[in-house]
Write a protein that holds these residues in place. Structure first.
Motif, PDB file in Angstrom:
ATOM      1  N   THR A 145     -55.436  33.344  20.190  1.00 45.88           N
ATOM      2  CA  THR A 145     -56.297  32.950  20.840  1.00 45.88           C
ATOM      3  C   THR A 145     -57.707  32.812  20.215  1.00 45.88           C
ATOM      4  OG1 THR A 145     -55.171  33.527  23.286  1.00 45.88           O
ATOM      5  CG2 THR A 145     -57.889  33.269  22.721  1.00 45.88           C
ATOM      6  N   GLY A 146     -57.958  33.858  19.284  1.00 56.91           N
ATOM      7  CA  GLY A 146     -58.840  34.499  18.636  1.00 56.91           C
ATOM      8  C   GLY A 146     -59.209  33.299  17.301  1.00 56.91           C
ATOM      9  N   THR A 147     -57.973  32.807  16.976  1.00 60.04           N
ATOM     10  CA  THR A 147     -58.147  31.706  15.662  1.00 60.04           C
ATOM     11  C   THR A 147     -58.835  30.817  16.496  1.00 60.04           C
ATOM     12  OG1 THR A 147     -55.765  33.100  14.826  1.00 60.04           O
ATOM     13  CG2 THR A 147     -57.131  30.295  14.021  1.00 60.04           C
ATOM     14  N   ALA A 148     -58.730  30.262  16.659  1.00 58.76           N
ATOM     15  CA  ALA A 148     -59.062  29.327  16.971  1.00 58.76           C
ATOM     16  C   ALA A 148     -60.368  29.149  17.700  1.00 58.76           C
ATOM     17  CB  ALA A 148     -58.473  28.467  18.908  1.00 58.76           C
ATOM     18  N   ALA A 149     -60.698  30.488  18.829  1.00 64.09           N
ATOM     19  CA  ALA A 149     -62.645  30.808  19.257  1.00 64.09           C
ATOM     20  C   ALA A 149     -63.005  30.902  18.057  1.00 64.09           C
ATOM     21  CB  ALA A 149     -62.177  32.313  19.890  1.00 64.09           C
ATOM     22  N   HIS A 150     -62.896  31.258  17.036  1.00 67.49           N
ATOM     23  CA  HIS A 150     -63.941  31.683  15.961  1.00 67.49           C
ATOM     24  C   HIS A 150     -63.272  30.047  14.758  1.00 67.49           C
ATOM     25  CE1 HIS A 150     -64.122  35.675  16.414  1.00 67.49           C
ATOM     26  NE2 HIS A 150     -62.603  35.602  16.470  1.00 67.49           N
ATOM     27  N   ILE A 151     -62.692  29.166  15.325  1.00 71.25           N
ATOM     28  CA  ILE A 151     -62.869  27.947  14.417  1.00 71.25           C
ATOM     29  C   ILE A 151     -64.009  27.126  14.818  1.00 71.25           C
ATOM     30  CG2 ILE A 151     -61.417  25.861  13.657  1.00 71.25           C
ATOM     31  CD1 ILE A 151     -59.207  27.557  13.001  1.00 71.25           C
ATOM     32  N   LEU A 152     -63.802  27.251  16.435  1.00 71.53           N
ATOM     33  CA  LEU A 152     -64.957  26.885  17.326  1.00 71.53           C
ATOM     34  C   LEU A 152     -66.164  27.807  18.107  1.00 71.53           C
ATOM     35  CD1 LEU A 152     -62.026  25.068  19.616  1.00 71.53           C
ATOM     36  CD2 LEU A 152     -63.011  24.186  17.328  1.00 71.53           C
ATOM     37  N   GLY A 153     -66.256  28.354  17.263  1.00 72.51           N
ATOM     38  CA  GLY A 153     -67.715  28.756  17.427  1.00 72.51           C
ATOM     39  C   GLY A 153     -67.582  29.616  18.595  1.00 72.51           C
ATOM     40  N   GLN A 154     -67.070  29.786  19.113  1.00 72.75           N
ATOM     41  CA  GLN A 154     -66.208  30.098  21.120  1.00 72.75           C
ATOM     42  C   GLN A 154     -66.289  31.622  21.024  1.00 72.75           C
ATOM     43  OE1 GLN A 154     -66.849  27.944  23.642  1.00 72.75           O
ATOM     44  NE2 GLN A 154     -67.795  26.923  21.703  1.00 72.75           N
ATOM     45  N   ALA A 155     -67.064  32.881  22.031  1.00 74.90           N
ATOM     46  CA  ALA A 155     -66.485  33.705  22.150  1.00 74.90           C
ATOM     47  C   ALA A 155     -64.697  34.038  22.492  1.00 74.90           C
ATOM     48  CB  ALA A 155     -67.497  34.312  23.228  1.00 74.90           C
ATOM     49  N   PRO A 156     -64.095  34.837  21.407  1.00 69.54           N
ATOM     50  CA  PRO A 156     -62.982  35.020  22.208  1.00 69.54           C
ATOM     51  C   PRO A 156     -62.014  35.842  23.080  1.00 69.54           C
ATOM     52  CG  PRO A 156     -63.468  36.067  19.546  1.00 69.54           C
ATOM     53  CD  PRO A 156     -64.563  35.806  20.494  1.00 69.54           C
TER      54      PRO A 156
END
Length: 349
Positions: A145-156
């Motif tokens: 989950t965190g992988t996508a969040a970090h790539i998109l500039g979101q809070a995991p």
């Protein structure tokens, strides 16, 4: 020309340019701002602003679990930036998710229409990205989950995905549980040779029907092959994901591995017993029923000292070719899993 990260106010580049282009090596989301100066006078400036823009996110290289882990982050990205979002994904996943996310345009890789996008991002597990060009946090430390969040500039954060309508009628009249025993690499299997037999026998003793919903009854590579357990009801086959979701939605619970079907069970709020020593618990969604044996080697998939080779079916970076190979799951005893299932059954009864 001057290029900066507007969020941190970091100057990324400040250089004369008579011809050619200036671009950052970063491929994940950055709130870029750039300025053009001539003779000491600023003649143009623009800050990235996705509002009402056409934006593309490509996660088509991901498998079932990846899509289910990532789609919530993609929707948060759309809501934050108020953009017109197109998401490129595999056809079966688009069919499973499209109706539940009406404001995301979902297309398959072969159906893109040449739209000119203001910004485009790729969400994927990037191996060998030592410089953080594609993912700002190493996938081994971020979790799926965190992988996508970090790539998109979101809070995991853990976001359970929405699915298109699932059949409301149970496929069986009697109480049943679903299991799935097949995965994409031998390290992910439950390599205890007696484990599944013991668990299936226990479940049947409890009066439960045991239904296997793997895609394949036999899977493997080279000289290593794995069969679904004896005594289960065989619902394997290349079935629509909506059918798999229907089986899981009405099951008492699901027993599986670090695989896409575990993510699908989680998506439909089916309690999940996840048997995994290959990954650390933070790699997947949170489930209180996760047998793991920390007295043996475990967690190599999330160890930054080891770079996973997805083409190596027998990947075991610490103990390959030794008697300890795959001990992370061989050392998970059937009784350990049975005890955890017993706790789950008490809680949901």
């Amino acid at each position: 020309m001057r290029l900066r990260d507007r969020e941190t106010e970091t100057v990324l580049a400040d250089m004369p340019l008579n011809e050619g282009t200036l671009h950052s090596t970063r491929r994940s989301f950055v709130k870029f701002g750039f300025e053009i100066w001539r003779g000491g006078q600023k003649i143009f400036a623009h800050d990235l602003d996705l509002r009402d823009r056409d934006v593309r996110i490509d996660m088509s290289l991901g498998a079932l679990g990846d899509h289910l882990a990532w789609i919530g982050q993609v929707e948060c990205f759309r809501l934050e930036h108020q953009c017109r979002l197109t998401c490129v994904m595999k056809a079966p996943l688009a069919a499973l998710l499209r109706d539940a996310y009406p404001f995301i345009r979902m297309v398959t890789p072969d159906a893109e229409d040449g739209t000119l996008y203001y910004a485009s991002y790729k969400v994927c597990v990037f191996y060998n990205d030592e410089n953080g060009i594609y993912q700002p946090v190493d996938y081994r430390l971020a979790g799926l989950t965190g992988t996508a969040a970090h790539i998109l500039g979101q809070a995991p954060r853990e976001i359970r995905p929405r699915l298109s309508d699932i059949a409301s009628t149970p496929p069986l009249d009697e109480p049943y549980v679903c299991i799935a025993t097949q995965v994409s690499g031998q390290a992910k299997y439950w390599n205890n040779p007696h484990g599944w037999r013991e668990v299936v026998a226990f479940l049947k003793q409890q009066g439960l029907r045991v239904v296997c919903i793997d895609q394949k009854p036999v899977a493997g590579h080279g000289i290593v092959w794995n069969s679904i357990p004896n005594g289960v009801e065989d619902q394997t086959g290349n079935r629509p994901l909506a059918e798999r979701a229907m089986w899981l939605k009405h099951a008492r619970f699901f027993v599986g591995l670090s695989s896409g079907l575990s993510w699908l069970a989680w998506a439909v709020n089916c309690p999940v017993v996840m048997i995994s020593g290959f990954t650390q618990p933070f790699n997947e969604f949170t489930t209180p029923w996760r047998p793991i044996n920390r007295n043996v080697c475990h967690g190599c998939a999330n160890d930054p000292r080891h770079q996973m080779d997805p083409k190596d079916y027998l990947w075991c970076p610490r103990h390959r070719g030794t008697p300890r190979q795959f001990e992370c799951t061989r050392a998970i005893e059937g009784q350990h899993v049975i005890d955890m299932i017993g706790t789950l059954m008490t809680e949901i009864s």
